[in-house]
Design an enzyme around this catalytic site. Structure first.
Site, PDB file in Angstrom:
ATOM      1  N   GLU A 270       0.884  -1.005   0.281  1.00  0.00           N
ATOM      2  CA  GLU A 270       0.215  -0.440   0.143  1.00  0.00           C
ATOM      3  C   GLU A 270       1.612   1.340   0.298  1.00  0.00           C
ATOM      4  OE1 GLU A 270      -3.048  -0.019  -0.647  1.00  0.00           O
ATOM      5  OE2 GLU A 270      -2.805  -2.625  -0.057  1.00  0.00           O
ATOM      6  N   GLU A 299      -0.302  -1.230  -9.497  1.00  0.00           N
ATOM      7  CA  GLU A 299       0.333  -1.705  -9.434  1.00  0.00           C
ATOM      8  C   GLU A 299       1.755  -2.445  -9.343  1.00  0.00           C
ATOM      9  OE1 GLU A 299      -2.282  -3.323  -6.924  1.00  0.00           O
ATOM     10  OE2 GLU A 299      -1.170  -5.231  -6.743  1.00  0.00           O
TER      11      GLU A 299
HETATM   12 ZN    ZN Z   1      -2.951  -3.360  -4.904  1.00  0.00          ZN
END
Ligand code: ZN
Length: 504
Positions: A270, A299
């Site tokens: 995160e 991502e």
């Molecule tokens: Zn992620």
């Protein structure tokens, strides 16, 4: 350019501010909201969503946008530079997405998915797919309908399948005709690596105090360059990142005394997402140039920190002692190299979110093939559990009749997120390719990582990825940053280097 588009930028900024308020309500709901507030919170959130939608679709915005773009054809009006064209075409695409979906459809879909999520939870608890099946069938049907409304917004245009339209929502410009061979290549490479890795190792069950885990997590975030004057970390059941502005980015983590790496990885993961959000240009807040490019690129930021950086030999060689000092009774007798091997244990397993980095993408490829087949209509929803098990057996060599550990494990489909899973694997591929470039651009990256001196890496990411916003597409970004188009090779080479080279 900012002066020229002032009215448009002001309108977009207001929409961004309103959306941020909506996100703040959701963040609070997941962290500190008293449970009794749930009904009024749902009303508040629905009202915020309505206000945002009304801003996008209202006459005022239409007037401002129509000064620059022909609203029917999308053609630019007057003299505009290439950069301005890029800006306007992104705004136009966002606007079209908002106006093309009838509000009756939006509210029907949102009430379906909120019911579907509820039923999915019950079905998962009971391990009975048949309870969820009729809802999933409706989600698939409505997703096809959604694709039909949105097909003119696909980047690049031309012939597209309904599944391509759904993909485009998360990864602009990507088609399944491109993903299928890319994933196939990746799959062959991973299976080959899996054959050569020892998958029988067991891991010790250490008990590690959660307050000290929190302390270690806060330390790594600060090292990464997470700015606590513009963000914070809290705890929640499911870790997530949310942002209201580059000046206010929130992350959450989940700590468990018996699973140190789960919490640590999720903090770093995160944290990687959060650095991206903190790194966006605040001067363009609310506009495409101040927004993250795609979910896959997002991502790539979380995955690179989580895998390439903090699961590396360099990191644990240099920093294990720091962890040992926090947990002397548990880790006193453990060497950094033993710890490194525990952290990177490879084993085919049923649960995607617990998967190691070698097998992880196989979980995604399975989901990609299944959801695509459901949307294409070649797989009936009723046959999903059977198809799921057959693929786990063929790709990972394991099978289980337990549906809660199988077809019911992920929340995504119940939320209406079809076409979303591939962005996880794209993120891993982007991450490996970007990281290869970082190793070419920055001197002695492993030395920096072993000393936890990350600022040259963070600055590189900020300049090359974060500040770009949506000025280009993911494939253009990969080409610009690495000089090559996306392929599975950098990722496979990274795995081979890490898992197949004997310890010295
Ligand atoms: Zn992620």
């Amino acid at each position: 350019m900012q002066d020229r588009f002032k009215k448009l930028i002001v309108s977009l900024k207001e929409i961004g501010l309103l959306s941020g308020i909506g996100s703040l309500l959701s963040w609070d709901q997941e962290t500190y909201m008293p449970s009794g507030a749930i009904d009024v919170r749902s009303e508040q959130s629905a009202l915020m969503a309505e206000l945002v939608h009304a801003r996008w679709t209202g006459d005022a915005f239409r007037r401002v946008l129509s000064e620059w773009v022909d609203l029917d054809s999308g053609a630019f009006l007057g003299d505009v530079s290439d950069e301005e064209k890029r800006f306007l075409s992104e705004v136009y695409r966002d606007w079209k997405k908002a106006v093309l979906l009838p509000s009756s459809f939006v509210s029907a879909f949102s009430s379906l998915t909120s019911k579907a999520q509820h039923v999915w939870q019950e079905a998962r608890a009971a391990s009975r797919f048949s309870l969820f099946q009729p809802y999933l069938a409706q989600v698939v049907a409505m997703s096809r309908e959604r694709a039909d409304y949105l097909k003119s917004t696909v980047v690049g245009g031309g012939d597209v399948t309904p599944y391509d339209v759904l993909l485009n929502e998360y990864e602009p410009g990507v088609r399944s005709s491109y993903l299928t061979p890319l994933f196939q290549e990746l799959c062959v490479g991973i299976k080959d690596i899996l054959k050569k890795v020892d998958v029988t190792k067991t891991v010790p069950n250490w008990e590690m105090d959660v307050d000290r885990q929190w302390e270690f997590g806060m330390w790594i975030l600060a090292q990464m360059g997470f700015d606590f004057s513009f963000g914070r970390q809290d705890k929640s059941t499911h870790p997530f990142t949310t942002q209201f502005h580059p000046y206010d980015v929130r992350i959450t983590t989940r700590l468990d005394a018996r699973h140190f790496m789960d919490g640590f990885s999720s903090t770093v993961h995160e944290g990687g997402h959060a650095l991206y959000e903190q790194g966006l240009d605040p001067a363009w807040f609310g506009t495409p140039f101040g927004e993250a490019m795609s979910l896959g690129i997002h991502e790539s930021q979380s995955r690179m920190w989580e895998n390439q950086i903090v699961k590396s030999r360099a990191f644990w060689e240099g920093q294990f002692q720091r962890l040992q000092m926090l947990f002397p009774h548990v880790l006193g007798e453990v060497s950094w190299l033993e710890f490194y091997h525990v952290v990177n244990r490879v084993r085919p397993s049923f649960i995607r979110v617990d998967a190691d980095e070698v097998t992880y993408n196989l979980h995604i490829i399975i989901r990609y093939e299944l959801e695509k087949a459901m949307v294409d209509g070649t797989l009936a929803v009723a046959d999903l559990p059977h198809a799921w098990n057959a693929k786990y057996l063929s790709y990972l060599g394991i099978s289980s009749e337990n549906e809660s550990m199988g077809v019911l494990q992920d929340v995504h489909w119940s939320c209406g997120l079809l076409g979303y899973f591939p962005t996880y694997t794209l993120g891993n591929l982007y991450a490996a390719q970007f990281y290869g470039q970082i190793e070419r651009d920055i001197l002695d990256v492993s030395g920096l990582i072993s000393r936890a001196e990350f600022s040259p890496i963070t600055s590189w990411l900020r300049k090359n990825i974060h500040q770009v916003g949506r000025r280009m597409s993911p494939s253009e970004l990969v080409m610009k940053v690495t000089g090559e188009s996306l392929s599975s090779e950098p990722f496979l080479n990274y795995l081979r280097g890490k898992y197949l080279v004997a310890d010295s």
